[in-house]
Design an enzyme around this catalytic site. Structure first.
Site, PDB file in Angstrom:
ATOM      1  N   HIS A   1       0.839   3.878  11.727  1.00 46.12           N
ATOM      2  CA  HIS A   1       1.192   4.784  10.736  1.00 46.12           C
ATOM      3  C   HIS A   1       1.613   4.673   9.366  1.00 46.12           C
ATOM      4  O   HIS A   1       0.359   4.568   8.452  1.00 46.12           O
ATOM      5  CB  HIS A   1       3.029   5.635  10.765  1.00 46.12           C
ATOM      6  CG  HIS A   1       2.367   6.511  12.141  1.00 46.12           C
ATOM      7  ND1 HIS A   1       3.596   6.453  13.112  1.00 46.12           N
ATOM      8  CD2 HIS A   1       1.433   7.547  12.981  1.00 46.12           C
ATOM      9  CE1 HIS A   1       3.550   7.115  14.177  1.00 46.12           C
ATOM     10  NE2 HIS A   1       1.928   7.521  14.366  1.00 46.12           N
TER      11      HIS A   1
ATOM     12  N   ASP B   1       8.082  -2.199   4.063  1.00 46.69           N
ATOM     13  CA  ASP B   1       6.776  -1.858   4.852  1.00 46.69           C
ATOM     14  C   ASP B   1       5.789  -0.751   3.907  1.00 46.69           C
ATOM     15  O   ASP B   1       6.635  -0.612   2.573  1.00 46.69           O
ATOM     16  CB  ASP B   1       7.105  -1.050   6.106  1.00 46.69           C
ATOM     17  CG  ASP B   1       7.847   0.290   6.489  1.00 46.69           C
ATOM     18  OD1 ASP B   1       7.616   1.214   4.875  1.00 46.69           O
ATOM     19  OD2 ASP B   1       8.862   0.916   6.869  1.00 46.69           O
TER      20      ASP B   1
END
Length: 264
Positions: free
Chosen positions: A89, A146
Site C-alpha cells: 500500500h 515509511d
C-alpha cells in the site's frame, strides 16, 4: 471514476480533488482507504481530462497516518497483513504521487502524521492551513519511517533536521513548517480549500506535458550525477520542443497574447 465512502472525488476545471474521508478517525489509514486512494491516484494519472490533483482531508485532520486500531487488531489476531502494508500500500501510493504526470498539491487542513505527513512531503506543492501540524510519529510506536519519508523529508529540510524530527517525533506547527521549508504557503483555515483550488486550476491550465518532464528531471537529478542530470534535461527539452504547447507558447509570445495550453 472510483467512488468510495472513505475517499471523496470531485472534478472541476481540470482539477481532481481527492479527499480522505474518515473524519471521525482523523482520516487514519485503513486497508480500505489505502486501496481506494491508490486506485484513485492511478485513475487520475491515466485520465487525460485531469491536469492537476489536490489531496486533502475532511474534518479536522489531513491524515493521522496508519489506523492503529485496525493495525493492532490484525496483529493480535495473527494476521500477517500489517507486515505487508508498506510493500502493498504505502510504497505504491507514494510512487503514484511522485510519478503522477501532472502536479499534485497537498492541501494540509489539520494534523498530518506518519504516512499522512509523508504523502504531503511526496506531493509537488504543499499549502497548509494555519491550524495544521506535521508529526513524524513512527518512533512513538517503535517503527521506522515509511511512505518515502526517509527520502522526501531530508530533501525538503536537510538530513540534520529530518533526523531531529524523526528521532524526537516532535510536532511542527504551520508557522515552523513554513520556516523549515516543509510547506510553501500557510493560509487561514477557511481559505485553504479555495487557495488550493486556485493554484491547482492555474496549473491545470498550463503545459501539462512540461510539468511532467519538470517533475521527472527533478526526481532524477536528486539521485544522479551532474552529467546524468544534463542528459535528462537535454532529452526533456528535445521532447518538449516538439509539443503543441511549446509551439503555442512561442506563437503567443510573438503575438503578444496569452497562450492557450492543451496539455499536448
Amino acid at each position: 471514476m472510483t467512488t468510495s465512502d472513505v475517499l471523496l472525488t470531485a472534478d472541476a476545471d481540470g482539477v481532481r480533488t481527492l479527499t480522505l474521508n474518515r473524519p471521525q478517525a482523523y482520516n487514519s489509514l485503513t486497508v480500505e482507504l489505502k486501496e481506494a486512494l491508490l486506485a484513485a491516484l492511478r485513475e487520475a494519472a491515466d485520465d487525460e481530462g485531469v491536469r492537476a490533483v489536490v489531496l486533502t482531508g475532511s474534518g479536522k485532520a489531513f491524515c493521522a497516518g496508519q489506523d492503529l486500531k485496525e493495525h493492532v487488531g490484525l496483529l493480535q489476531a495473527g494476521d500477517p497483513a500489517p507486515l505487508h502494508t508498506v510493500k502493498e500500500h504505502y510504497n505504491p501510493i507514494v510512487k503514484a504521487i511522485v510519478a503522477m504526470p501532472k502536479p499534485v498539491i497537498a492541501a494540509v487542513n489539520g494534523t498530518a502524521a506518519g504516512a499522512g505527513a509523508a504523502f504531503a512531503y511526496a506531493s509537488d506543492l504543499r499549502i497548509a492551513a494555519e491550524s495544521s501540524s506535521f508529526l513524524m510519529a513512527f518512533a512513538n510506536v517503535g517503527l521506522g519511517p515509511d511512505s518515502g519519508a526517509s527520502w522526501t523529508l531530508q530533501r525538503l529540510v536537510g538530513y540534520g533536521r529530518a533526523a531531529e524530527l524523526m528521532l524526537l517525533a516532535r510536532t511542527v506547527d504551520a508557522a515552523e513548517a513554513l520556516r523549515l521549508g516543509l510547506v510553501g504557503e500557510v493560509v487561514p483555515d477557511d481559505e485553504l480549500a479555495a487557495r488550493a483550488q486556485k493554484v491547482a486550476a492555474k496549473l491545470a491550465a498550463g503545459p501539462t506535458v512540461a510539468y511532467a518532464k519538470i517533475k521527472g528531471v527533478l526526481n532524477l537529478a536528486a539521485q544522479s550525477t551532474f552529467e546524468e542530470a544534463l542528459d535528462a534535461e537535454d532529452a526533456a527539452q528535445t521532447a518538449l520542443g516538439a509539443t503543441a504547447d511549446h509551439t503555442e507558447a512561442v506563437e503567443a509570445f510573438v503575438g503578444k497574447r496569452k497562450p492557450s495550453f492543451q496539455g499536448k
